[in-house]
Design an enzyme around this catalytic site. Structure first.
Site, mmCIF file in Angstrom:
data_model
loop_
_atom_site.group_PDB
_atom_site.id
_atom_site.type_symbol
_atom_site.label_atom_id
_atom_site.label_comp_id
_atom_site.label_asym_id
_atom_site.label_seq_id
_atom_site.Cartn_x
_atom_site.Cartn_y
_atom_site.Cartn_z
ATOM 1 C CG HIS A 65 5.353 6.702 -9.406
ATOM 2 N ND1 HIS A 65 4.974 6.024 -8.280
ATOM 3 C CD2 HIS A 65 6.248 5.921 -10.037
ATOM 4 C CE1 HIS A 65 5.604 4.870 -8.229
ATOM 5 N NE2 HIS A 65 6.396 4.793 -9.283
ATOM 6 C CB CYS A 66 5.048 9.859 -4.499
ATOM 7 S SG CYS A 66 3.720 11.067 -4.650
ATOM 8 C CB ALA A 67 1.647 6.915 -2.276
ATOM 9 C CG PHE A 105 2.509 2.009 -6.801
ATOM 10 C CD1 PHE A 105 3.110 1.471 -7.925
ATOM 11 C CD2 PHE A 105 2.033 1.146 -5.832
ATOM 12 C CE1 PHE A 105 3.230 0.089 -8.084
ATOM 13 C CE2 PHE A 105 2.150 -0.228 -5.976
ATOM 14 C CZ PHE A 105 2.753 -0.760 -7.104
#
Length: 130
Positions: A65-67, A105
């Site tokens: 995952h990233c933002a 996130f």
């Protein structure tokens, strides 16, 4: 993978050793992270990918995952899956499922930011205006 499915995996007692969460956010990593996740900034993926394949080879599920999980997270998951197959072969690669966390996130913290069982080092003020 949805945030609810991931939270259930994290809270179940049988899954932690079989699950890896890879956070590929860069400077936007501040303000909290998913419990037990490993921070591997996307800017370092080129040289860290062989290490990831090696250290995660026995995990059943790997979640990137990233933002927002729109670019860096999906790109990292695809690169990882390709590198894993090249290094370990197609049969061994099929033993592991690679996922991207839906909504990244940002969506995770909206629901689980204040839950200390699921999120570490959370700073609500940072995410209030994200």
């Amino acid at each position: 993978m949805t945030r609810d499915v991931l939270s259930e995996l994290l809270l179940s007692t049988s899954s932690p050793n079989k699950l890896a969460i890879i956070d590929v956010r860069d400077q936007d990593h501040i303000g909290g992270h998913i419990y037990s996740s490993t921070w591997v900034p996307s800017s370092s993926l080129d040289y860290r990918m062989p290490e990831l394949v090696r250290t995660l080879k026995d995990k059943e599920k790997v979640v990137f995952h990233c933002a927002l999980s729109q670019q860096r997270g999906p790109s990292a998951a695809l690169r990882y899956a390709r590198e894993r197959e090249a290094a370990l072969g197609p049969e061994e690669s099929k033993k592991q499922q690679v996922y991207v966390l839906e909504g990244g996130f940002v969506q995770w913290q909206e629901k689980y930011g204040k839950d200390t069982r699921l999120t570490e080092a959370y700073v609500e003020d940072i995410w209030r205006e994200y």
